[in-house]
Enzyme design. Structure first.
Site, PDB file in Angstrom:
ATOM      1  N   TYR A 163      15.749 -20.088  -7.783  1.00 24.14           N
ATOM      2  CA  TYR A 163      15.633 -20.163  -6.324  1.00 24.14           C
ATOM      3  C   TYR A 163      14.315 -20.865  -6.010  1.00 24.14           C
ATOM      4  CZ  TYR A 163      16.529 -18.714  -1.519  1.00 24.14           C
ATOM      5  OH  TYR A 163      16.771 -18.712  -0.179  1.00 24.14           O
TER       6      TYR A 163
ATOM      7  N   LYS B 185      45.905 -15.141  -6.780  1.00 20.03           N
ATOM      8  CA  LYS B 185      45.953 -16.526  -7.250  1.00 20.03           C
ATOM      9  C   LYS B 185      44.622 -16.903  -7.901  1.00 20.03           C
ATOM     10  CE  LYS B 185      48.424 -20.329  -7.260  1.00 20.03           C
ATOM     11  NZ  LYS B 185      48.947 -21.025  -6.092  1.00 20.03           N
TER      12      LYS B 185
END
Length: 460
Positions: free
Chosen positions: A113, A168
């Site tokens: 970060y 899915k």
């Protein structure tokens, strides 16, 4: 078609008197009510009582209630709780996000970060193509729906569609190590859907459209393919078409017939039917007759739907008219992507010798497989409780794995054909028979074979 399935699995907690025969009485009572027993576990035991969990498959809630009543009627037995194992699996959702890097200290944090991440941002700003190399984009697919055509449930909305889209995404990960994420949109406006998908596309390496009703799904896919630089795939159309072609390639081998010469009747001219017909046509099938609710589509007729018009203009060379039962006479192949119970054994009997029936309506097919098998040599359905399940899971994970690996910008018909041929080839000559024309969805060879075929096609 109503029979016990794992989709209606129940775990029942029962208090029973201690004794040698308690568990046998329990299982006998459950079995007498039609339960398919899969497990039995003693949870607690004292000198006087047992607490037992019995797990079994049912055909639905009413059947589960009958099993419970049968056990409750035993002298000294008490059903304490029924737990639906399908709902338990979905508690809290089926997906999570896990970091691929460890953040153990300030040093790690400064690179993952701020401030270190800013250097990566600037590198991508200078060369946007680096997003594929330096972010999740290279392995991430959006599973996009508006919830208007979910399974066989119809227009149930985006929230209710989410469990399917989660499933899915789980399949993408399980079979091809593709990171997919559900994107369920609270709009059915074609232009809004196109705009939203285009706006979120920078995060993804591909778009999987799912459960969007026809005819809007055609326009949405067409426009997104034209306006995005990543592959866009409507699984209800092309995933189904790929697996149907794979199944038909092998079914024709079983009956020693040729794709170019057989008569194929397709019932259902919606999204799946249109894609199947297009792919079979591209593969050289010369005698396809498509039917919708009004009967056979044929040249000379005018259809308001441009996709039906294409079918009419490019199929049915004999210009057959009439209903499904009329045109099925002397057909070699029936492919159903329509609705339940529209054929009987007597209709299959009118087909040519060596008939092939792919009855794919879900959960109840166009004809019961056992009825079709009275006259057809090869029978397939979309169900998991009969041989030859035509399941899109055979296609889409490997297809997207290949598209992502090839950094493909589009999906071509040769890619779809290559994927189908790769699936078919996973059934060896020694394995091929009337009850095994497509590989198992758990066959570890399938997704890599499809991916490899797609990469090879993309490089041509």
């Amino acid at each position: 078609m109503s029979r016990p399935t794992p989709g209606h699995a129940i775990t029942m907690r029962v208090a029973a008197p201690a004794g040698f025969s308690a568990t046998s009485e329990l299982t006998a009572a459950a079995a007498s009510a039609g339960a398919e027993i899969t497990a039995l576990d003693v949870i607690e035991s004292t000198h006087q009582n047992l607490v037992v969990d019995i797990t079994f498959n049912t055909s639905g809630e009413e059947h589960a209630g009958r099993v419970s009543a049968s056990v409750d009627a035993l002298d000294g037995f008490e059903v304490r709780k029924l737990s639906d194992r399908t709902f338990l699996m979905h508690l809290g959702g089926k997906l999570s996000v896990e970091s691929k890097v460890e953040l153990r200290n300030r040093d790690d944090l400064s690179r993952a970060y701020t401030p270190g991440v800013a250097r990566v941002c600037l590198a991508i700003a200078a060369n946007p193509a680096d997003a594929r190399r330096l972010t999740i984009k290279r392995n991430t697919v959006a599973v996009v729906t508006d919830g208007t055509a979910v399974l066989g449930l119809g227009d149930i909305g985006p929230e209710a569609a989410l469990p399917v889209m989660e499933g899915k995404a789980a399949l993408f990960k399980r079979f091809a190590d593709v990171d997919a994420w559900p994107v369920c949109l609270d709009t059915t406006d074609t232009e809004e859907i196109i705009m939203i998908v285009k706006a979120l596309a920078p995060v993804y390496g591909g778009i999987n459209l799912e459960d969007i009703a026809a005819p809007r799904c055609f326009e949405i896919e067409r426009r997104l393919r034209a306006e995005l630089d990543i592959p866009v795939f409507h699984d209800d159309q092309h995933g189904t078409a790929i697996v149907v072609l794979a199944a038909l390639i092998n079914a024709l081998r079983v009956v020693c017939k040729n794709m170019h010469s057989v008569k194929i009747v397709v019932n259902g001219a919606g999204a799946a039917g249109h894609a199947i017909i297009r792919l079979l046509h591209a593969q050289g099938a010369a005698n396809i007759v498509a039917c919708d609710r009004s009967g056979a589509l044929h040249r000379g007729a005018t259809y308001a739907d441009e996709h039906r018009q294409w079918i009419a203009d490019n199929t049915n060379p004999a210009r057959q008219d009439g209903n499904l039962h009329d045109v099925l006479v002397a057909a070699d192949v029936f492919i159903g992507v329509s609705g339940p119970n529209i054929l009987g054994a007597e209709h299959v009997a009118t087909m040519a010798a060596g008939a092939i029936v792919l009855a794919l309506a879900n959960p109840d097919p166009e004809i019961h497989p056992l009825e079709a098998a009275k006259h057809a040599v090869v029978v397939a359905t979309g169900r998991s409780d009969f041989p030859n399940q035509i399941n899109n899971v055979l296609a889409f994970p490997g297809l997207f794995r290949g598209l992502l690996d090839a950094a493909a910008r589009d999906i071509t018909t040769p890619m779809l054909v290559a994927a189908a041929e790769a699936i078919a080839a996973c059934v060896s000559a020694d394995e091929l028979n009337a009850s095994y024309i497509v590989p198992s969805v758990f066959d570890p060879r399938v997704a890599p074979a499809v991916a490899e075929a797609v990469v090879a096609s993309a490089s041509l």
